[in-house]
Structure formats: structure tokens, C-alpha cells
Write an enzyme that holds these catalytic residues in place. Structure first.
Site, PDB file in Angstrom:
ATOM      1  N   SER A 193     -10.206 -77.581  95.890  1.00 46.74           N
ATOM      2  CA  SER A 193      -8.980 -77.781  95.105  1.00 46.74           C
ATOM      3  C   SER A 193      -8.374 -79.170  95.295  1.00 46.74           C
ATOM      4  CB  SER A 193      -7.917 -76.716  95.431  1.00 46.74           C
ATOM      5  OG  SER A 193      -8.417 -75.421  95.184  1.00 46.74           O
TER       6      SER A 193
ATOM      7  N   ARG B 147     -24.050 -73.669  95.845  1.00 43.51           N
ATOM      8  CA  ARG B 147     -24.005 -73.594  97.311  1.00 43.51           C
ATOM      9  C   ARG B 147     -23.313 -72.305  97.721  1.00 43.51           C
ATOM     10  NH1 ARG B 147     -18.670 -74.157  98.017  1.00 43.51           N
ATOM     11  NH2 ARG B 147     -17.487 -75.624  96.737  1.00 43.51           N
TER      12      ARG B 147
ATOM     13  N   GLY C  93      -7.184 -82.551  94.399  1.00 44.08           N
ATOM     14  CA  GLY C  93      -6.874 -83.245  93.155  1.00 44.08           C
ATOM     15  C   GLY C  93      -6.620 -82.355  91.956  1.00 44.08           C
TER      16      GLY C  93
ATOM     17  N   GLY D 101     -15.755 -82.876  93.239  1.00 46.71           N
ATOM     18  CA  GLY D 101     -14.900 -82.535  94.372  1.00 46.71           C
ATOM     19  C   GLY D 101     -14.977 -81.063  94.676  1.00 46.71           C
ATOM     20  N   SER D 102     -14.256 -80.647  95.706  1.00 39.64           N
ATOM     21  CA  SER D 102     -14.235 -79.244  96.107  1.00 39.64           C
ATOM     22  C   SER D 102     -12.932 -78.959  96.836  1.00 39.64           C
ATOM     23  CB  SER D 102     -15.428 -78.926  97.021  1.00 39.64           C
ATOM     24  OG  SER D 102     -15.324 -79.644  98.230  1.00 39.64           O
TER      25      SER D 102
END
Length: 399
Positions: A147, A272, A149, A144-145
Site C-alpha cells: 500500500s 508471489r 503510495g 510497489g507493494s
């Protein structure tokens, strides 16, 4: 005209800049997307869109994409696909296996255990509760990204609740499957920074401003970070070592680190460019255009990483303190008129509901300010944000 293939895009921040930088270098951008409606900017900017299943590199290669001179993406979720397409075409790009492995934080932590807080990877609620042996702890999804969760938990009950919530998620917002893994780690105290690398060159060290606990929403950034040289060197060395250990090193990497009382502790490595408008922040502070550098690198062009200015840039995001509704009026123009402010934006139209921020998706706008000194840059950003904040109307006032 030769083309740059963009495999999907992020929907906020720097997404559209990739296409613009390609054109500035003399290449025509082509956006491959499963759902073109996600990207209104493509029609606004005249970017050709090819609708295709972007989870499948072979499907993308079989689509009407022409003969790309380079392949990349501004979306966290499609970095491995873009890397595999580039490799199949013999074009410059990161190692596909390295970026695939890096996206999984459990895999990251296994390799970077000596640099990061102790981490336990669990696949059940009971295991999460058992892993939380001292509080506070932080729970986060393995992938994920922004933040999404990530939560600081103070009790076994909150651990159980958050672990259950994370394990119930089988697909992310792009419909891609996510592993049933949760990371449980002790909370690392201290300010947070990001090191913006390009290859092994440290382009900038950025101070991150976080919103209130228990969430980890980034509500601002400052560049430069204005650290003592020894601390900045320690952060840079940690970031370089992490990227090397993960087998990365092509193009941009965004490395997040906490400066704890015991020294730098690695939070995560992203293969990235940074999100959160950090590339624009860095460009304002140093003159280095990281988006242009990434586009150049995948096209086989030597990127220009030479700074041509030494300014102090500060960015602050607009968030709501209670359930609210956006009503812009003339606030954007007024915020942009604040001395030192160079950019003011709202992300959504009037009438949009806004809740207190839990992750990046709850940010409603931003202000970017530039000055000769750090304190002046921060003050201008805060002053501009205070003006922009007038666009956020608490729901109780609209009744």
C-alpha cells in the site's frame, strides 16, 4: 549439501521462514544480498550470506553461490531476478517475462481491463488531474507493494498533490528504479479479499481489514473469509482467470479483489506469496504451509497443499492513532496469554517512534488468534490487540 539460493528477502513477515523451510527439506539456504545488514535473522539463524549486486542475474551467478538446487525470493522487488537466474540454471520457476510484466500494474490493467476498475495511466500531474473525472478516485504507483503510495483522493487538489509526490519518486526503498507512471482509477466500494492461489489451486480466501481512509493500510486478516459459497466461487474464478491471462501459474499468487455491488473487481495480482503474515494465518486456519510449498516447488519437490484442519484464524496489526513511542513492558507476554491468541509480536525496540499508519511500514506488531468459529477468532484477536496496544504510548504522555 545441496543449496537453496534466496535472492534477497523481505525484512518483515515470512522472510526468515524460507531459510528454515529449506533446512527442513534437507537443503542449505544461501542468501544473496547487496546489503547483508538488512537481514539480522541471517546471522541469528546461521544462514550463509553472499554479498553481491542482486539487480544483476549474471553477477549473482558469478558469485560464490555453489550449485543451487533451487532459486527463489521472498521479496517483491527481486522476483524477476530470481526467475531469470532459475531459468538460466534450468531450474523450476515462473516465466521471467510474465513476472516482470506482472509487477507493473499499468501492464496488468491493460491485460485485465475487463476484470478491474477503469484505469488511466499518466506520466504528469496535469494528466492525473484530467483523468480524475469523478470522485473519489484512487492514485497508486505503477510498481510497489504494501500500500505504499496508494491514496484515495476526493478533490482535484489532492490528486495533483499525490500525483506530484508519486512522480517525484525515482527509486524505491531498495534503490531500484521505478517507472514514472501513476494509475488513476475510480474508487471501488465494497469489502476487500485476497485469494491465495498455488498454481491453479485456491488454498484460501482471506477477508482483509483496512484502516481508515484515505490510506489503504491492511490492519487485519481473517481466514476463512466466511462468505456465501456463490461469492467465494466468484472470487476464486476471478483470481484464476487473472493469473491465467497474465501467463502465471507457477507457485504462489496473491490476488486482491473487491466485492463490489456489481460483482468482483480486481485490484491487483502479485506473482508471489502474500505479505502481511497471511501465509502464517493460512497455516493456522488450514494447516497448509504456503512458505514450505513455495520452497518445495522451486526445488522440484511436489508441494503438499492438503488441508489438515478447519480452524478460524484472525490476525490484527498494531498501529498508532497519533504520534507515539513504543514501550513494551510485559505487553507482549500479556497479549500472548489472552485465550485464543497463539502469537503476539512487536516489530521494533522500545523507544521507537510510531506514526499513524500510511502503509505497511507503520505497523508496529501483530496478534494472531485461532478458534473454532469465526466470531470467536476475531474476538480473541481484538482482545489480544487491545492488550498489545498498551505498548504504544502517545508522545504527549511522554513529555
Amino acid at each position: 549439501m545441496r543449496t537453496l539460493l534466496l535472492v534477497e528477502s523481505n525484512t518483515t513477515g515470512t522472510g526468515r521462514l524460507f531459510a528454515r523451510r529449506a533446512r527442513e527439506l534437507g537443503y542449505e539456504p544461501v542468501l544473496a544480498a547487496a546489503d547483508p545488514s538488512r537481514y539480522p535473522y541471517a546471522a541469528e539463524d546461521g544462514v550463509r550470506v553472499v554479498q553481491v549486486d542482486t539487480t544483476d542475474p549474471c553477477a549473482v551467478l558469478a558469485a560464490d553461490i555453489g550449485e543451487p538446487a533451487g532459486v527463489t525470493t521472498s521479496s517483491e522487488y527481486f522476483i524477476p531476478v530470481a526467475a531469470r537466474i532459475a531459468a538460466k540454471l534450468g531450474l523450476p520457476g515462473p516465466d521471467p517475462d510474465a513476472v516482470t510484466d506482472c509487477r507493473n500494474k499499468a501492464h496488468q490493467r491493460a491485460i485485465l481491463a475487463a476484470m478491474a476498475p477503469k484505469c488511466t495511466v499518466v506520466t504528469s500531474v496535469a494528466a492525473a488531474v484530467a483523468a480524475a473525472t469523478e470522485f473519489p478516485v484512487v492514485l497508486k504507483p505503477a510498481e510497489g507493494s504494501g500500500s505504499v503510495g496508494v491514496l484515495r483522493c476526493e478533490t482535484p487538489e489532492s490528486v495533483a498533490s499525490q500525483a506530484a509526490a508519486l512522480l517525484s519518486v525515482t527509486h524505491n526503498e531498495r534503490g531500484l528504479p521505478v517507472p514514472a507512471q501513476v494509475l488513476v482509477e475510480p474508487y471501488a466500494s465494497g469489502p476487500e479479499y485476497s485469494v491465495e492461489l498455488f498454481g491453479d489451486v485456491v488454498v484460501a480466501v482471506v477477508r482483509k481489514r483496512l484502516g481508515p481512509a484515505p490510506f489503504f493500510v491492511e490492519v487485519g486478516h481473517d481466514a476463512p473469509a466466511s462468505l456465501p459459497p456463490s461469492d467465494e466461487t466468484a472470487l476464486a474464478d476471478t483470481a484464476r482467470a487473472a493469473v491465467s491471462a497474465l501467463g502465471l501459474g507457477f507457485g504462489a499468487a496473491h490476488v486482491e479483489i473487491r466485492l463490489t455491488p456489481d460483482g468482483p473487481r480486481l485490484m491487483e495480482v502479485n506473482p508471489r506469496l502474500a505479505g502481511g503474515m497471511i501465509p502464517e494465518l493460512v497455516r493456522a486456519a488450514t494447516g497448509v504451509d504456503l512458505v514450505a510449498a513455495q520452497v518445495a516447488a522451486v526445488l522440484g519437490v511436489e508441494p503438499d497443499l492438503r488441508p489438515d484442519r478447519r480452524a478460524c484464524a484472525s490476525l490484527r496489526f498494531l498501529t498508532a492513532s497519533s504520534a507515539s513511542v513504543l514501550a513494551a513492558g510485559d505487553t507482549v507476554a500479556a497479549a500472548a496469554a489472552v485465550p485464543g491468541v497463539v502469537q503476539a509480536r512487536l516489530y521494533r525496540p522500545d523507544g521507537t517512534s510510531v506514526r499513524p499508519a500510511r502503509d505497511y511500514r507503520d505497523r508496529a506488531g501483530h496478534v494472531l488468534a485461532v478458534a473454532d468459529r469465526p466470531r470467536a477468532g476475531r474476538a480473541a484477536a481484538v482482545a489480544g490487540l487491545n492488550v498489545l496496544r498498551e505498548a504504544v504510548i502517545p508522545e504527549r504522555e511522554t513529555r
